[in-house]
Design an enzyme around this catalytic site. Structure first.
Site, short mmCIF file in Angstrom:
data_model
loop_
_atom_site.label_atom_id
_atom_site.label_comp_id
_atom_site.label_asym_id
_atom_site.label_seq_id
_atom_site.Cartn_x
_atom_site.Cartn_y
_atom_site.Cartn_z
CD GLN A 87 -2.59 1.23 2.63
OE1 GLN A 87 -1.96 1.18 3.69
NE2 GLN A 87 -3.90 1.34 2.60
N GLY A 88 0.77 2.03 -1.06
CA GLY A 88 1.54 3.27 -1.15
C GLY A 88 0.73 4.48 -0.75
CB SER A 146 2.48 6.52 4.98
OG SER A 146 1.42 6.14 5.79
CD GLU A 179 -13.04 -10.08 10.93
OE1 GLU A 179 -13.00 -9.71 12.10
OE2 GLU A 179 -12.12 -10.68 10.35
CD GLU A 196 -2.29 9.35 20.02
OE1 GLU A 196 -1.99 8.72 18.98
OE2 GLU A 196 -1.92 8.98 21.15
#
Lengths: 393, 377
Positions: A125-126, A128, A243, A374
């Protein structure tokens, strides 16, 4: 209300458990560790695919098993309890696959989905970037049109399994002048494309799971855009139907707790078994309470999904509770093991083969990855409790 | 699996909430804190008319024949409103042991009257040793003529000052274990030799000291078998612990709701305090405590209601909810600022109840020890 599973569900659990008992042995874990792939195994992913369990809850028309959410819950609970590696398929099954089902063209679905359900293709997954973490929408990676291609330049980071992956699903900015959420597009990129380089980021455990990915003039065919141009943010926010119970976390914690209970019964300190020490009993009981509580929230999330509801902030609660819990368990585990706690696998003195020392370090990432604690609280407060948003400067 | 309440149960919750909002406002709660009796006989009568006292009693005893989970719903709403009075001790601590261990004669005599709101019961278990296990039971009952004579001091007995009957847990034999030799008696609260005194507490929950001095009890008032009463107490303690959890979760939910409403309306630095991230995170944590507490409560309550072994689940729930309610009510006071610390503000009512409820039927350390045993330690 009824908290019991059906006989059929119990049979399914027994079948999964028997399979995992046989496959995910101590030797198997050791082998993965020696290969530096504690969380990752292509072979194991393929075995799950052969069993028909990998995409069990996907719709049948896309190669899934059409299972109910409660069956998926049972499966994930057993996977978690056995600490089975899921790195080979997590991105494909949980993230990009369901996104493709919702937003993909027929051609894209035909092209990518069968390889995911067969466990043959590993995705990373690209998302961040160095300057876009929790504030993902500030991402700067650029994609510029050039004939039948987009040319992508930029840097991604914390890219789990980029060095093992075949494909990457990636967000890049296609309109720098638009408001920040409206100028992003979603791309499917072959990791063998020229211009991609991958550099390792070694985590605290000295293991190589994360990477930095550099994209230097990477040419991506236009048909590899997922959804509409400039709508990539909304594609990434798809309320996904996979899920989201988070059950694997309390299930895995339960296994570690059981090992600590065994250790406390077998180990004498100051002439008496640790299990008789009221402080040790108290600490382990406190963890047992929190693990049960976590399990019940996960059940609630799965139940909501089973009913066709979308558990936005309930899933955030489960994620937050679970990832915080395993940090406490790591800490308490280390306290109970005493001076032996920090010993790593390889030392003949290492209790539980260094498993708790690993958990203690590995758990740190949980409260940061996939939305920090957070951020989870922000989601709960603003979307769940409808507290007024903080004014943005 | 089905983790939803039925439509009937949702309706029960709504009607209970509406009734208590109307009939038991906080003004009444405060009034009753100062009241000698500590409950409103008029309200008690209305509750009986709604069938609440006999909710889980079988129809043959004029009950409504509903389930334990229905009772949990009722208790949640009572906790939400801080309903004062002897419902808990009459229904949970009184009617359930009679239903389980009573003779047919005792059931026929007492249960219909309980359903009708004509009797107030309570349970006298704890003593100056202040423990919930069998070891703590030193009050003696000795056979004499055709009955027994009870001597001893019971402490923290809920609403004994208004009770018609006190179920007294006594030691009738020094057995091989502390659990062996425990006998229960249905004692008429007006029997000669009983001295009862309300103890002032921060929860204003009418806990009493009850001294038994040569109190004569006829043999027919023995509840269950001679010397074998402990299992009845133990099961009742599980029921009571989880029932208390329901009250606590209701109270925690109310404290959260009050705090959220306040955070949305109270303005400082030109904006509602609920828009400050620190307050948002407090509230998120409070909500998590309430939601997680509910889920663990319902699972344990379901097991208790189904008659399945639930020792671990109940201990997990009480151990967790003890801390959750305290946490939520304390954060509630903090978010309210100085006004929250006054006797006049409602948030403080919940804070005081949280502390009292934590100790009832096993505090957190007690529950954790039970959990430790259950996980094999």
């Amino acid at each position: 209300m009824d908290f019991s599973f059906t006989e059929e569900e119990e049979r399914f659990r027994a079948e999964v458990r028997a399979f995992l008992d046989q496959e995910v042995t101590e030797e198997f874990h050791q082998e993965l560790e020696e290969r530096g792939e504690t969380e990752f195994s292509r072979e194991f992913t393929k075995k799950l695919a052969q069993k028909g369990w990998l995409a069990m809850a996907w719709p049948k028309e896309y190669g899934g098993g059409g299972a109910t959410m409660m069956e998926q819950l049972i499966f994930s609970e057993e996977i978690g309890y056995h600490h089975a590696p899921t790195g080979g398929h997590r991105q494909g099954i949980n993230l990009i696959g369901p996104c493709l089902i919702v937003h993909g063209t027929e051609e894209q679905k035909r092209e990518y989905l069968p390889a995911i359900t067969a466990g043959e293709v590993v995705w990373c997954q690209g998302f961040s970037e160095p300057n876009a973490g929790s504030d993902l929408a500030s991402l700067q990676c650029r994609a510029v049109e050039d004939g039948d291609y987009y040319v992508i330049d930029g840097q991604k980071t914390w890219t789990t399994n980029a060095h093992r992956a075949d494909w990457c699903h990636l967000l890049a900015r296609t309109d720098p002048d638009a408001p920040r959420h409206r100028g992003i597009s979603y791309f499917l990129i072959d990791m063998k494309s020229p211009g991609i380089s991958v550099r390792p980021l070694i985590n605290m455990l000295a293991s190589h799971d994360f990477n930095e990915v550099f994209l230097d003039g990477v040419r991506v065919p236009k048909e590899n855009i997922l959804g509409e141009k400039n709508r990539g943010w909304y594609v990434s926010q798809t309320t996904l139907s996979f899920e989201r119970s988070g059950i694997a976390i309390p299930a895995g914690a339960k296994r570690n707790l059981e090992l600590l209970v065994e250790y406390a019964k077998e180990t004498k300190r100051n002439g008496a078994p640790l299990a008789q020490d009221p402080i040790v009993r108290h600490k382990l009981a406190e963890m047992a309470v929190d693990i049960e509580v976590n399990r019940m929230i996960a059940y609630r999330v799965a139940w909501m999904q089973h009913q066709g509801l979308i558990p936005v902030y309930e899933a955030s609660m489960s994620k937050l509770f679970g990832t915080e819990l395993i940090k406490r368990l790591g800490d308490i585990g280390m306290q109970i093991l005493g001076l032996f706690g920090p010993l790593e696998r390889g030392s003949r003195w290492a209790p539980l083969r260094g498993r708790i020392a690993r958990a203690c370090q590995f758990s740190l990432g949980g409260t940061i990855a996939m939305g920090s604690s957070e951020i989870m609280k922000n989601i709960i407060a603003t979307r769940g409790l409808e507290l007024p948003r903080e004014p943005r400067p | 699996m089905n983790l939803d309440f039925s439509e009937e149960q949702e309706m029960l919750r709504t009607t209970t909430r509406d009734f208590l909002t109307k009939e038991c406002p906080k003004t009444l709660v405060r009034e009753l804190e100062e009241d000698e009796k500590g409950y409103s006989p008029d309200l008690w009568k209305e509750m009986a008319e709604l069938g609440w006292m006999g909710l889980v009693l079988p129809e043959e005893y004029d009950g409504m024949g509903m389930g334990f989970m229905d009772l949990i719903i009722l208790l949640e709403e009572m906790g939400r409103n801080i309903l004062p009075g002897p419902f808990f001790c009459t229904v949970i601590l009184g009617s359930l042991p009679i239903l389980e261990a009573g003779s047919e004669e005792q059931k026929k005599e007492l249960l219909p009257k309980i359903s009708a709101g004509e009797l107030i019961l309570t349970l006298a278990l704890t003593e100056p040793s202040a423990r919930y296990d069998a070891t703590g039971v030193a009050t003696r009952a000795v056979a004499q003529d055709d009955g027994f004579v009870i001597n001893g001091t019971k402490l923290f007995v809920e609403n004994a000052h208004i009770a018609d009957y006190i179920i007294c847990v006594t030691r009738t034999k020094e057995g091989a274990s502390p659990e062996d030799g425990i006998t229960l008696f249905l004692v008429d609260a007006k029997s000669p030799g009983i001295r009862c005194e309300v103890m002032p507490t921060m929860g204003a929950d009418k806990l009493c000291e009850v001294v038994f001095a040569d109190v004569k009890v006829p043999k027919k008032n023995m509840l269950g078998e001679l010397d074998k009463g402990w299992p009845v107490v133990q099961r009742n303690m599980e029921q009571a612990a989880i029932a208390k959890c329901a009250e606590m979760i209701g109270g925690a939910q109310a404290a959260l709701d009050m705090t959220l409403a306040y955070a949305k309306e109270r303005v400082q630095y030109g904006r509602p305090i609920g828009s400050f991230q620190v307050i948002q995170h407090y509230c998120a944590n409070m909500w998590i405590s309430v939601e997680t507490g509910k889920n663990i409560l319902y699972q344990a309550a379901w097991k208790v209601g189904e008659g399945l072994p639930a020792t671990k689940e109940v201990a997990v729930a009480k151990g967790y909810i003890n801390e959750a309610y305290k946490f939520v009510s304390e954060r509630g006071v903090q978010c309210h600022g100085a006004i929250g610390t006054t006797r006049d503000h409602d948030i403080g009512l919940y804070y005081r109840r949280a502390k009292a409820a934590e100790l009832a039927f096993g505090d957190t350390d007690f529950q954790r020890e039970l959990v430790a045993q259950q996980i094999g330690l």
